[in-house]
Scaffold this active site. Sequence first.
Site, PDB file in Angstrom:
ATOM      1  N   HIS A 126      -0.274   0.646 -13.022  1.00  0.00           N
ATOM      2  CA  HIS A 126       0.269  -0.609 -13.282  1.00  0.00           C
ATOM      3  C   HIS A 126       1.933  -0.138 -13.515  1.00  0.00           C
ATOM      4  CE1 HIS A 126       0.676  -4.549 -15.191  1.00  0.00           C
ATOM      5  NE2 HIS A 126       1.501  -3.911 -15.897  1.00  0.00           N
ATOM      6  N   GLY A 181       0.829  -1.252   0.085  1.00  0.00           N
ATOM      7  CA  GLY A 181       0.021  -0.115  -0.065  1.00  0.00           C
ATOM      8  C   GLY A 181       0.782   1.315   0.026  1.00  0.00           C
ATOM      9  N   SER A 182       2.021   1.047  -0.490  1.00  0.00           N
ATOM     10  CA  SER A 182       2.903   2.616  -0.676  1.00  0.00           C
ATOM     11  C   SER A 182       2.106   3.551  -1.501  1.00  0.00           C
ATOM     12  CB  SER A 182       4.443   2.421  -1.061  1.00  0.00           C
ATOM     13  OG  SER A 182       4.308   1.896  -2.330  1.00  0.00           O
ATOM     14  N   ASN A 183       1.468   3.148  -2.601  1.00  0.00           N
ATOM     15  CA  ASN A 183       0.889   3.901  -3.298  1.00  0.00           C
ATOM     16  C   ASN A 183      -0.495   4.380  -2.657  1.00  0.00           C
ATOM     17  OD1 ASN A 183       1.530   4.193  -6.289  1.00  0.00           O
ATOM     18  ND2 ASN A 183       1.797   1.931  -6.053  1.00  0.00           N
ATOM     19  N   ILE A 242     -11.843  -7.009 -10.755  1.00  0.00           N
ATOM     20  CA  ILE A 242     -12.906  -6.244 -10.481  1.00  0.00           C
ATOM     21  C   ILE A 242     -14.285  -6.673 -10.966  1.00  0.00           C
ATOM     22  CG2 ILE A 242     -14.074  -4.036 -10.261  1.00  0.00           C
ATOM     23  CD1 ILE A 242     -11.631  -4.030  -8.403  1.00  0.00           C
ATOM     24  N   LEU A 294      -5.041  -7.090  -6.464  1.00  0.00           N
ATOM     25  CA  LEU A 294      -4.692  -8.127  -7.326  1.00  0.00           C
ATOM     26  C   LEU A 294      -5.796  -9.131  -7.658  1.00  0.00           C
ATOM     27  CD1 LEU A 294      -1.257  -9.202  -5.512  1.00  0.00           C
ATOM     28  CD2 LEU A 294      -1.515  -8.315  -7.724  1.00  0.00           C
ATOM     29  N   LYS A 295      -6.940  -8.612  -7.102  1.00  0.00           N
ATOM     30  CA  LYS A 295      -8.217  -9.402  -7.628  1.00  0.00           C
ATOM     31  C   LYS A 295      -8.963  -8.618  -8.721  1.00  0.00           C
ATOM     32  CE  LYS A 295      -8.771 -13.026  -4.759  1.00  0.00           C
ATOM     33  NZ  LYS A 295      -8.100 -14.009  -5.504  1.00  0.00           N
ATOM     34  N   ASN A 326      -6.584   2.186 -12.355  1.00  0.00           N
ATOM     35  CA  ASN A 326      -5.552   1.408 -11.786  1.00  0.00           C
ATOM     36  C   ASN A 326      -4.387   2.140 -11.970  1.00  0.00           C
ATOM     37  OD1 ASN A 326      -4.520  -0.990 -10.852  1.00  0.00           O
ATOM     38  ND2 ASN A 326      -4.263  -1.772 -13.068  1.00  0.00           N
TER      39      ASN A 326
HETATM   40  C1  GRF Z   1       2.505  -1.223  -7.711  1.00  0.00           C
HETATM   41  O1  GRF Z   1       3.800  -1.383  -8.437  1.00  0.00           O
HETATM   42  C2  GRF Z   1       1.509  -1.030  -8.664  1.00  0.00           C
HETATM   43  O2  GRF Z   1       1.732  -0.317 -10.000  1.00  0.00           O
HETATM   44  C3  GRF Z   1       0.880  -2.244  -8.929  1.00  0.00           C
HETATM   45  O3  GRF Z   1       1.088  -2.876  -7.763  1.00  0.00           O
HETATM   46  C4  GRF Z   1       2.124  -2.361  -6.868  1.00  0.00           C
HETATM   47  C5  GRF Z   1       1.641  -1.916  -5.352  1.00  0.00           C
HETATM   48  O4  GRF Z   1       2.519  -1.487  -4.614  1.00  0.00           O
HETATM   49  N1  GRF Z   1      -0.589  -2.386  -9.189  1.00  0.00           N
HETATM   50  P1  GRF Z   1       1.940  -0.796  -3.310  1.00  0.00           P
HETATM   51  O5  GRF Z   1       1.191  -1.954  -2.624  1.00  0.00           O
HETATM   52  O6  GRF Z   1       1.351   0.416  -3.716  1.00  0.00           O
HETATM   53  O7  GRF Z   1       3.253  -0.541  -2.565  1.00  0.00           O
END
Ligand code: GRF
Length: 193
Positions: A109, A12-14, A93, A90-91, A107
């Site tokens: 990616h 969840g760093s994003n 939608i 990862l699931k 999303n």
């Molecule tokens: C990221 O690289 C994003 O592009 C992909 O999954 C990863 C999630 O990283 N969909 P984080 O959990 O946000 O650290």
Amino acid sequence: MKQIVVFASGSGSNFQAIIDATESGRIDAKISGLITNRSGIKALQRAKKHNIPIRILSPNDFYSTQDYEQQLITQVTDWNPDLIVLAGYLKKIPDNLVSLFPNKIINIHPSLLPKYGGKGFYGMRVHKAVIQAKEKESGCTVHFVDAEYDRGDIIAQEKVPVLPDDQPEDLARRVLTREHQLLPEIISKILNQ
Ligand code: GRF
């Protein structure tokens, strides 16, 4: 105030980048909840720390797909999002959720889609494939979510170089740093439109 629902399955760093941007005002919106399919992940700790409501919903915990999808739709609808952000979710939608929120699900990616996207291209697999193919550049893509994995319309991309001695972990780190800048920026743009 506009509302965002975030979906995440891992670190969840994003998600954290979105939290930081809402708290600093770079995104003028509130995160109304986090949906995850897994317990024990770091994204949950981040949500708790910032008092963001959490819902853990995994298809495995339901007798039928229909029950699962119904719960998911009810929860998301209750949180009344202006935008749904998949941040490392990862699931797949469910199609009926996608059709309820047309052009409202995005999303991120970790590649320059359409390259290295689709089923099976997630996490370190993406970066390994990029290095194996001797690409000179990689990057990240924010795109709308439709019925197919990683195939919705592209909203924005950021490039990073692939360096000669890169290991997948090096490239992942470089791409992720860009993701943390790009995702909040695009969320803010979409919500201000
Ligand atoms: C990221 O690289 C994003 O592009 C992909 O999954 C990863 C999630 O990283 N969909 P984080 O959990 O946000 O650290």
